[in-house]
Design a protein around this motif. Structure first.
Motif, PDB file in Angstrom:
ATOM      1  N   ALA A  25     -23.733 -51.575  32.080  1.00  9.55           N
ATOM      2  CA  ALA A  25     -23.360 -52.926  32.699  1.00  9.55           C
ATOM      3  C   ALA A  25     -23.827 -54.263  31.581  1.00  9.55           C
ATOM      4  O   ALA A  25     -25.010 -54.126  31.107  1.00  9.55           O
ATOM      5  CB  ALA A  25     -24.237 -52.972  34.106  1.00  9.55           C
ATOM      6  N   LYS A  26     -23.063 -55.167  31.732  1.00  9.07           N
ATOM      7  CA  LYS A  26     -23.194 -56.314  30.673  1.00  9.07           C
ATOM      8  C   LYS A  26     -23.976 -57.251  31.338  1.00  9.07           C
ATOM      9  O   LYS A  26     -23.902 -57.655  32.448  1.00  9.07           O
ATOM     10  CB  LYS A  26     -21.805 -56.705  30.267  1.00  9.07           C
ATOM     11  N   GLY A  27     -25.164 -57.649  30.490  1.00 10.68           N
ATOM     12  CA  GLY A  27     -26.059 -58.519  30.954  1.00 10.68           C
ATOM     13  C   GLY A  27     -26.750 -58.426  32.222  1.00 10.68           C
ATOM     14  O   GLY A  27     -27.710 -59.266  32.508  1.00 10.68           O
ATOM     15  N   LEU A  28     -27.123 -57.126  32.532  1.00 10.76           N
ATOM     16  CA  LEU A  28     -28.143 -56.748  33.603  1.00 10.76           C
ATOM     17  C   LEU A  28     -29.347 -56.200  32.980  1.00 10.76           C
ATOM     18  O   LEU A  28     -29.356 -55.761  31.983  1.00 10.76           O
ATOM     19  CB  LEU A  28     -27.647 -55.747  34.592  1.00 10.76           C
ATOM     20  N   SER A  29     -30.606 -56.369  33.480  1.00  7.62           N
ATOM     21  CA  SER A  29     -31.780 -55.661  33.253  1.00  7.62           C
ATOM     22  C   SER A  29     -31.840 -54.284  33.604  1.00  7.62           C
ATOM     23  O   SER A  29     -30.890 -53.949  34.464  1.00  7.62           O
ATOM     24  CB  SER A  29     -32.973 -56.258  33.851  1.00  7.62           C
ATOM     25  N   PRO A  30     -32.480 -53.428  32.873  1.00  7.68           N
ATOM     26  CA  PRO A  30     -32.442 -52.151  33.406  1.00  7.68           C
ATOM     27  C   PRO A  30     -32.902 -51.906  34.832  1.00  7.68           C
ATOM     28  O   PRO A  30     -32.341 -51.121  35.402  1.00  7.68           O
ATOM     29  CB  PRO A  30     -33.454 -51.430  32.476  1.00  7.68           C
ATOM     30  N   VAL A  31     -33.856 -52.525  35.179  1.00  5.93           N
ATOM     31  CA  VAL A  31     -34.078 -52.612  36.756  1.00  5.93           C
ATOM     32  C   VAL A  31     -33.098 -53.079  37.781  1.00  5.93           C
ATOM     33  O   VAL A  31     -32.823 -52.490  38.546  1.00  5.93           O
ATOM     34  CB  VAL A  31     -35.364 -53.343  36.880  1.00  5.93           C
ATOM     35  N   VAL A  72     -31.706 -50.785  26.902  1.00  4.47           N
ATOM     36  CA  VAL A  72     -30.612 -51.971  26.591  1.00  4.47           C
ATOM     37  C   VAL A  72     -30.527 -51.791  25.206  1.00  4.47           C
ATOM     38  O   VAL A  72     -31.289 -51.660  24.309  1.00  4.47           O
ATOM     39  CB  VAL A  72     -31.376 -53.375  26.888  1.00  4.47           C
ATOM     40  N   ASP A  73     -29.220 -51.849  24.701  1.00  6.80           N
ATOM     41  CA  ASP A  73     -28.739 -52.037  23.442  1.00  6.80           C
ATOM     42  C   ASP A  73     -27.591 -53.060  23.456  1.00  6.80           C
ATOM     43  O   ASP A  73     -26.679 -53.133  24.077  1.00  6.80           O
ATOM     44  CB  ASP A  73     -27.906 -50.499  22.986  1.00  6.80           C
ATOM     45  N   GLY A  74     -27.750 -54.312  22.787  1.00  5.23           N
ATOM     46  CA  GLY A  74     -27.070 -55.492  22.739  1.00  5.23           C
ATOM     47  C   GLY A  74     -27.036 -55.975  24.013  1.00  5.23           C
ATOM     48  O   GLY A  74     -27.827 -56.377  24.790  1.00  5.23           O
ATOM     49  N   ALA A  75     -25.748 -56.334  24.470  1.00  3.96           N
ATOM     50  CA  ALA A  75     -25.599 -57.128  25.662  1.00  3.96           C
ATOM     51  C   ALA A  75     -25.746 -56.176  26.769  1.00  3.96           C
ATOM     52  O   ALA A  75     -25.488 -56.684  28.071  1.00  3.96           O
ATOM     53  CB  ALA A  75     -24.216 -57.960  25.553  1.00  3.96           C
ATOM     54  N   TRP A  76     -25.712 -54.989  26.496  1.00  5.43           N
ATOM     55  CA  TRP A  76     -25.383 -53.925  27.669  1.00  5.43           C
ATOM     56  C   TRP A  76     -26.833 -53.270  27.917  1.00  5.43           C
ATOM     57  O   TRP A  76     -27.213 -52.373  26.955  1.00  5.43           O
ATOM     58  CB  TRP A  76     -24.316 -52.828  27.097  1.00  5.43           C
ATOM     59  N   ALA A  77     -27.048 -53.209  29.277  1.00  2.22           N
ATOM     60  CA  ALA A  77     -27.888 -51.915  29.874  1.00  2.22           C
ATOM     61  C   ALA A  77     -27.338 -50.845  30.132  1.00  2.22           C
ATOM     62  O   ALA A  77     -26.110 -50.961  30.374  1.00  2.22           O
ATOM     63  CB  ALA A  77     -28.580 -52.798  31.130  1.00  2.22           C
ATOM     64  N   LEU A 173     -20.425 -50.066  22.559  1.00  2.00           N
ATOM     65  CA  LEU A 173     -21.580 -49.480  23.593  1.00  2.00           C
ATOM     66  C   LEU A 173     -22.299 -48.400  22.913  1.00  2.00           C
ATOM     67  O   LEU A 173     -21.616 -47.886  21.795  1.00  2.00           O
ATOM     68  CB  LEU A 173     -20.830 -48.783  24.940  1.00  2.00           C
ATOM     69  N   ARG A 174     -23.416 -48.208  22.853  1.00  2.00           N
ATOM     70  CA  ARG A 174     -24.481 -47.682  22.298  1.00  2.00           C
ATOM     71  C   ARG A 174     -25.543 -47.187  23.239  1.00  2.00           C
ATOM     72  O   ARG A 174     -25.987 -47.820  24.025  1.00  2.00           O
ATOM     73  CB  ARG A 174     -24.792 -48.043  21.125  1.00  2.00           C
ATOM     74  N   VAL A 175     -26.207 -46.012  22.928  1.00  2.00           N
ATOM     75  CA  VAL A 175     -27.370 -45.626  23.519  1.00  2.00           C
ATOM     76  C   VAL A 175     -28.421 -45.212  22.539  1.00  2.00           C
ATOM     77  O   VAL A 175     -28.144 -44.165  21.640  1.00  2.00           O
ATOM     78  CB  VAL A 175     -27.178 -44.420  24.454  1.00  2.00           C
ATOM     79  N   THR A 176     -29.569 -45.924  22.349  1.00  2.00           N
ATOM     80  CA  THR A 176     -30.885 -45.535  21.675  1.00  2.00           C
ATOM     81  C   THR A 176     -31.826 -44.843  22.316  1.00  2.00           C
ATOM     82  O   THR A 176     -32.333 -45.471  23.176  1.00  2.00           O
ATOM     83  CB  THR A 176     -31.099 -46.679  20.785  1.00  2.00           C
ATOM     84  N   PRO A 177     -31.859 -43.454  21.899  1.00  2.00           N
ATOM     85  CA  PRO A 177     -33.074 -42.819  22.730  1.00  2.00           C
ATOM     86  C   PRO A 177     -34.322 -43.261  22.460  1.00  2.00           C
ATOM     87  O   PRO A 177     -34.636 -43.712  21.248  1.00  2.00           O
ATOM     88  CB  PRO A 177     -32.745 -41.395  22.085  1.00  2.00           C
ATOM     89  N   ALA A 178     -35.257 -43.167  23.247  1.00  3.08           N
ATOM     90  CA  ALA A 178     -36.650 -43.421  23.094  1.00  3.08           C
ATOM     91  C   ALA A 178     -37.373 -42.994  21.787  1.00  3.08           C
ATOM     92  O   ALA A 178     -37.034 -41.758  21.726  1.00  3.08           O
ATOM     93  CB  ALA A 178     -37.504 -43.461  24.583  1.00  3.08           C
ATOM     94  N   GLU A 179     -38.137 -43.524  21.347  1.00  4.17           N
ATOM     95  CA  GLU A 179     -38.886 -42.959  20.006  1.00  4.17           C
ATOM     96  C   GLU A 179     -40.348 -43.044  20.471  1.00  4.17           C
ATOM     97  O   GLU A 179     -40.830 -43.754  21.352  1.00  4.17           O
ATOM     98  CB  GLU A 179     -38.763 -43.687  19.110  1.00  4.17           C
ATOM     99  N   GLY A 180     -41.115 -41.874  20.033  1.00  8.68           N
ATOM    100  CA  GLY A 180     -42.578 -41.854  20.280  1.00  8.68           C
ATOM    101  C   GLY A 180     -43.015 -41.824  21.902  1.00  8.68           C
ATOM    102  O   GLY A 180     -42.525 -41.251  22.626  1.00  8.68           O
TER     103      GLY A 180
END
Length: 194
Positions: A25-31, A72-77, A173-180
């Motif tokens: 979703a563009k411009g939304l927060s994760p919550v 969130v990656d870029g403008a997209w959650a 669109l992209r998804v960056t997995p959590a690190e550590g």
């Protein structure tokens, strides 16, 4: 990998991930994204990978009440369901896209890929790959300029990973997995109405 050898935004999902649904979703927060998707408020919390596994490990592939994690990656959650398909539900996607735009991607072991693009509550482009590509929606040809170069042509079979490439090329669109021990908002989605 793209033709230039550079990593693409959804490369992780080109590996052997048997089932997933990604909702962007563009411009939304994760919550806000999770709230619109119907997260159980009692399960909504920040989790690092270890606490996520402790909290949800055995339930992560539940189809009726899937566990979802966000970022969130870029403008997209984005929201990643490892076992469910809530993001494909037309009512869910309508809520998620209200006042913005949203993309849902689904993959399962059949194998099948599903792509849905929605704007302000309406499904604009929708198709799956179990049959030859046949976009439907309010404006099914809107993404033709991106689809045709990828081999996503009406009436023809879809190439492998064509849906992922469409999401990357048309929307970045992209998804960056959590690190550590990075924390991400996560929670369990409530069952969809029958």
């Amino acid at each position: 990998m793209s033709n230039t050898g550079m990593a693409r935004g959804l490369d992780f999902f080109r590996a052997d991930v048997p089932i997933y649904t990604l909702t962007f979703a563009k411009g939304l927060s994760p919550v806000e994204l999770l709230t619109r998707m119907g997260v159980d408020p009692e399960t909504l919390a920040l989790h690092d990978p270890l606490s996520w596994e402790d909290e949800f490990g055995d339930a992560s592939l539940d189809e009726d009440e899937p566990v979802v994690t966000t970022g969130v990656d870029g403008a997209w959650a984005w929201a990643w369901e490892q076992g469910g398909r809530h993001g494909l539900d037309k009512d869910v996607l309508s809520r998620v896209s209200r006042g913005t735009e949203a993309v849902a991607l689904h993959h399962n072991e059949k194998p099948m890929d599903w792509f849905t693009y929605a704007v302000d509550g309406g499904i604009v482009v929708d198709f799956h790959t179990l049959q030859p590509v046949g976009p439907t929606g309010l404006d099914p040809r809107r993404l033709d300029q991106f689809m045709r170069p990828l081999g996503l042509i009406a009436g023809e079979p879809a190439p492998p990973h064509g849906v992922l490439a469409l999401a990357e090329d048309a929307f970045g669109l992209r998804v960056t997995p959590a690190e550590g021990d990075e924390e991400r908002w996560s929670g369990g989605l409530l069952p969809l109405p029958v």
